[in-house]
Write a protein that holds these residues in place. Structure first.
Motif, PDB file in Angstrom:
ATOM      1  N   GLU A   8       0.741  -1.025  -0.027  1.00 47.62           N
ATOM      2  CA  GLU A   8      -0.121   0.108   0.034  1.00 47.62           C
ATOM      3  C   GLU A   8       0.911   1.301   0.035  1.00 47.62           C
ATOM      4  O   GLU A   8       0.268   2.480  -0.536  1.00 47.62           O
ATOM      5  CB  GLU A   8      -0.914   0.047   1.211  1.00 47.62           C
ATOM      6  N   GLY A   9       2.010   1.351   0.604  1.00 48.31           N
ATOM      7  CA  GLY A   9       2.949   2.443   0.622  1.00 48.31           C
ATOM      8  C   GLY A   9       2.630   3.177   1.951  1.00 48.31           C
ATOM      9  O   GLY A   9       1.848   2.951   2.665  1.00 48.31           O
ATOM     10  N   LEU A  10       3.773   4.003   2.283  1.00 48.96           N
ATOM     11  CA  LEU A  10       4.035   4.790   3.301  1.00 48.96           C
ATOM     12  C   LEU A  10       3.267   6.178   3.002  1.00 48.96           C
ATOM     13  O   LEU A  10       3.801   6.789   2.080  1.00 48.96           O
ATOM     14  CB  LEU A  10       5.236   4.993   3.773  1.00 48.96           C
ATOM     15  N   HIS A  11       2.338   6.668   3.788  1.00 46.31           N
ATOM     16  CA  HIS A  11       1.834   8.215   3.566  1.00 46.31           C
ATOM     17  C   HIS A  11       2.728   9.206   4.361  1.00 46.31           C
ATOM     18  O   HIS A  11       3.021  10.169   3.527  1.00 46.31           O
ATOM     19  CB  HIS A  11       0.409   8.379   3.867  1.00 46.31           C
ATOM     20  N   LEU A  12       3.120   8.927   5.371  1.00 53.35           N
ATOM     21  CA  LEU A  12       3.822   9.921   6.056  1.00 53.35           C
ATOM     22  C   LEU A  12       4.725   9.381   7.290  1.00 53.35           C
ATOM     23  O   LEU A  12       4.488   8.373   8.086  1.00 53.35           O
ATOM     24  CB  LEU A  12       2.855  10.857   6.878  1.00 53.35           C
ATOM     25  N   ALA A  13       5.803   9.852   7.382  1.00 54.20           N
ATOM     26  CA  ALA A  13       6.811   9.390   8.399  1.00 54.20           C
ATOM     27  C   ALA A  13       6.704  10.765   9.490  1.00 54.20           C
ATOM     28  O   ALA A  13       7.096  11.959   9.137  1.00 54.20           O
ATOM     29  CB  ALA A  13       8.234   9.295   8.030  1.00 54.20           C
ATOM     30  N   LEU A  14       6.709  10.352  10.704  1.00 57.82           N
ATOM     31  CA  LEU A  14       6.499  11.161  11.785  1.00 57.82           C
ATOM     32  C   LEU A  14       8.045  11.485  12.555  1.00 57.82           C
ATOM     33  O   LEU A  14       8.222  10.438  13.458  1.00 57.82           O
ATOM     34  CB  LEU A  14       5.379  11.228  12.649  1.00 57.82           C
ATOM     35  N   LEU A  15       8.523  12.422  12.395  1.00 56.28           N
ATOM     36  CA  LEU A  15       9.932  12.605  13.146  1.00 56.28           C
ATOM     37  C   LEU A  15       9.175  13.203  14.656  1.00 56.28           C
ATOM     38  O   LEU A  15       8.859  14.269  14.573  1.00 56.28           O
ATOM     39  CB  LEU A  15      10.639  13.403  12.297  1.00 56.28           C
ATOM     40  N   VAL A  16       9.511  12.166  15.566  1.00 52.77           N
ATOM     41  CA  VAL A  16       8.957  12.971  16.863  1.00 52.77           C
ATOM     42  C   VAL A  16      10.160  13.628  17.757  1.00 52.77           C
ATOM     43  O   VAL A  16      11.241  13.213  18.088  1.00 52.77           O
ATOM     44  CB  VAL A  16       8.686  11.665  17.865  1.00 52.77           C
ATOM     45  N   LEU A  17       9.707  14.976  18.185  1.00 50.33           N
ATOM     46  CA  LEU A  17      10.822  15.870  18.759  1.00 50.33           C
ATOM     47  C   LEU A  17      10.069  16.117  20.211  1.00 50.33           C
ATOM     48  O   LEU A  17       8.878  16.306  20.072  1.00 50.33           O
ATOM     49  CB  LEU A  17      11.205  16.863  17.836  1.00 50.33           C
ATOM     50  N   ARG A  18      10.853  16.586  21.146  1.00 52.22           N
ATOM     51  CA  ARG A  18      10.160  17.053  22.288  1.00 52.22           C
ATOM     52  C   ARG A  18      10.186  18.681  22.176  1.00 52.22           C
ATOM     53  O   ARG A  18      11.099  19.181  21.934  1.00 52.22           O
ATOM     54  CB  ARG A  18      11.054  16.592  23.500  1.00 52.22           C
ATOM     55  N   ALA A  19       9.045  19.115  22.397  1.00 52.57           N
ATOM     56  CA  ALA A  19       8.625  20.559  22.546  1.00 52.57           C
ATOM     57  C   ALA A  19       9.269  21.461  23.639  1.00 52.57           C
ATOM     58  O   ALA A  19       9.858  22.475  23.525  1.00 52.57           O
ATOM     59  CB  ALA A  19       7.378  20.970  22.282  1.00 52.57           C
ATOM     60  N   ASP A  20       9.806  20.491  24.766  1.00 49.57           N
ATOM     61  CA  ASP A  20      10.340  21.146  25.721  1.00 49.57           C
ATOM     62  C   ASP A  20      11.564  21.050  25.834  1.00 49.57           C
ATOM     63  O   ASP A  20      12.505  21.429  27.001  1.00 49.57           O
ATOM     64  CB  ASP A  20       9.649  20.401  27.109  1.00 49.57           C
ATOM     65  N   LEU A  21      12.413  20.459  24.726  1.00 46.74           N
ATOM     66  CA  LEU A  21      13.765  20.388  24.791  1.00 46.74           C
ATOM     67  C   LEU A  21      14.327  21.331  23.508  1.00 46.74           C
ATOM     68  O   LEU A  21      13.738  21.107  22.526  1.00 46.74           O
ATOM     69  CB  LEU A  21      14.259  19.034  24.828  1.00 46.74           C
ATOM     70  N   PRO A  22      15.525  21.855  23.352  1.00 51.46           N
ATOM     71  CA  PRO A  22      16.064  22.414  22.370  1.00 51.46           C
ATOM     72  C   PRO A  22      16.630  21.516  21.295  1.00 51.46           C
ATOM     73  O   PRO A  22      16.831  20.586  21.923  1.00 51.46           O
ATOM     74  CB  PRO A  22      17.155  23.297  22.753  1.00 51.46           C
ATOM     75  N   LEU A  23      16.488  21.786  19.910  1.00 45.58           N
ATOM     76  CA  LEU A  23      17.062  20.794  19.137  1.00 45.58           C
ATOM     77  C   LEU A  23      18.421  21.348  18.600  1.00 45.58           C
ATOM     78  O   LEU A  23      18.511  22.467  18.221  1.00 45.58           O
ATOM     79  CB  LEU A  23      16.002  20.886  17.839  1.00 45.58           C
ATOM     80  N   CYS A  24      19.309  20.484  18.744  1.00 49.00           N
ATOM     81  CA  CYS A  24      20.629  20.885  18.738  1.00 49.00           C
ATOM     82  C   CYS A  24      21.005  20.532  17.162  1.00 49.00           C
ATOM     83  O   CYS A  24      20.396  19.477  16.448  1.00 49.00           O
ATOM     84  CB  CYS A  24      21.731  20.293  19.608  1.00 49.00           C
ATOM     85  N   PRO A  25      22.155  21.038  16.502  1.00 52.73           N
ATOM     86  CA  PRO A  25      22.270  20.864  14.993  1.00 52.73           C
ATOM     87  C   PRO A  25      22.859  19.646  15.026  1.00 52.73           C
ATOM     88  O   PRO A  25      22.434  18.902  13.944  1.00 52.73           O
ATOM     89  CB  PRO A  25      23.475  21.644  14.842  1.00 52.73           C
ATOM     90  N   GLU A  26      23.608  19.013  15.826  1.00 57.22           N
ATOM     91  CA  GLU A  26      23.946  17.422  15.302  1.00 57.22           C
ATOM     92  C   GLU A  26      22.850  16.414  15.614  1.00 57.22           C
ATOM     93  O   GLU A  26      22.673  15.537  14.920  1.00 57.22           O
ATOM     94  CB  GLU A  26      24.936  17.323  16.608  1.00 57.22           C
ATOM     95  N   GLU A  27      21.672  16.880  16.636  1.00 53.43           N
ATOM     96  CA  GLU A  27      20.786  15.967  16.591  1.00 53.43           C
ATOM     97  C   GLU A  27      20.022  16.008  15.161  1.00 53.43           C
ATOM     98  O   GLU A  27      19.330  14.968  15.184  1.00 53.43           O
ATOM     99  CB  GLU A  27      19.948  16.233  17.791  1.00 53.43           C
TER     100      GLU A  27
ATOM    101  N   ALA B 251      11.978  29.380  18.864  1.00 55.62           N
ATOM    102  CA  ALA B 251      12.680  28.278  18.575  1.00 55.62           C
ATOM    103  C   ALA B 251      14.215  28.525  17.973  1.00 55.62           C
ATOM    104  O   ALA B 251      14.186  29.724  17.402  1.00 55.62           O
ATOM    105  CB  ALA B 251      11.768  27.536  17.802  1.00 55.62           C
ATOM    106  N   SER B 252      14.990  27.400  17.990  1.00 51.47           N
ATOM    107  CA  SER B 252      16.233  27.469  17.737  1.00 51.47           C
ATOM    108  C   SER B 252      16.314  27.678  16.130  1.00 51.47           C
ATOM    109  O   SER B 252      15.282  27.099  15.356  1.00 51.47           O
ATOM    110  CB  SER B 252      17.243  26.214  17.997  1.00 51.47           C
ATOM    111  N   SER B 253      17.268  28.116  15.669  1.00 50.66           N
ATOM    112  CA  SER B 253      17.314  28.063  13.886  1.00 50.66           C
ATOM    113  C   SER B 253      17.360  26.722  13.631  1.00 50.66           C
ATOM    114  O   SER B 253      17.000  26.469  12.430  1.00 50.66           O
ATOM    115  CB  SER B 253      18.601  29.111  13.757  1.00 50.66           C
ATOM    116  N   THR B 254      17.931  25.964  14.254  1.00 49.94           N
ATOM    117  CA  THR B 254      17.965  24.407  13.845  1.00 49.94           C
ATOM    118  C   THR B 254      16.443  23.913  13.633  1.00 49.94           C
ATOM    119  O   THR B 254      16.420  23.243  12.454  1.00 49.94           O
ATOM    120  CB  THR B 254      18.697  23.722  14.804  1.00 49.94           C
TER     121      THR B 254
END
Length: 220
Positions: free
Chosen positions: A103-122, A166-169
């Motif tokens: 059937e195929g994949l419609h959407l991948a959900l990248l789960v991130l925490r809103a209460d933690l900053p996202l770092c460039p390496e991550e 939010a961070s520029s990343t």
């Protein structure tokens, strides 16, 4: 897709440990299919598929109401406390082919925490990992799910002020994904109204992508 009276959407959740990935999958399904708990190590060690019941009241096609079914593939975290990158990647690849190969994949959900900053390496690691899984068109089939949004709200942030701070990343990642993102509260049991809001947003992303799917046969 099934018949005209029922629509199935296929989703996969991806992300680091303790981001609320399995809990998010349960929220989308309206169930407790996936084990989700606080742990000093990665909880999910293998892929598993969850299926929702028929959901009514969200879709109308050709003037008639259609039922919605949601299928979510839960995956081991990356990085993982007990599995190598290659083991996680190969396990997710195999599960995607097994469950969504026809059937195929419609959407991948990248789960991130809103209460933690996202770092460039991550961010770079996550993007590279998803690109290896989904191929060059990954951006068309990926959205960000920002969990623990209730904690951000408790700190005084609504969606607008959160994104302004939010961070520029994170902002760069969201921009690359055509701003496909959703905020999700992490209650023990998501209320039906909030679940419907989230599902409507996911359906909107999928509809804007003309219900295209990413098939295993389209990847080399």
């Amino acid at each position: 897709m099934a018949d005209s009276n029922e629509i199935t959407i296929n989703l996969v959740v991806l992300g680091k440990a303790q981001t609320g990935k399995s809990a998010a999958g349960n929220s989308l399904l309206g169930s407790s299919d996936f084990e989700s708990r606080l742990s000093p190590s990665s909880v999910t060690s293998c892929c598993s598929l969850g299926r929702s019941r028929r959901i009514l009241g969200l879709i109308r096609r050709n003037g008639c109401e259609s039922a919605l079914r949601v299928r979510v593939l839960d995956t081991p975290s990356y990085p993982h406390s007990g599995l190598s990158r290659e083991q996680v990647r190969d396990a997710v690849r195999a599960a995607l082919a097994h469950h969504f190969g026809e059937e195929g994949l419609h959407l991948a959900l990248l789960v991130l925490r809103a209460d933690l900053p996202l770092c460039p390496e991550e961010s770079d690691d996550a993007v590279q990992f998803i690109q290896e899984l989904l191929g060059p068109t990954w951006k068309d089939f990926t959205a960000v799910l920002l969990t623990h949004a209730d904690k951000a709200e408790e700190a005084g942030y609504n969606e607008e002020t959160y994104l302004h701070s939010a961070s520029s990343t994170l902002l760069s990642l969201l921009s690359s994904l055509q701003h496909k993102y959703i905020f999700l509260h992490n209650h023990n049991s998501i209320i039906k109204e909030e679940r419907n809001i989230v599902l409507r947003k996911l359906l909107n992303f999928i509809q804007k992508n003309n219900y295209q799917v990413l098939l295993k046969d389209s990847k080399e």
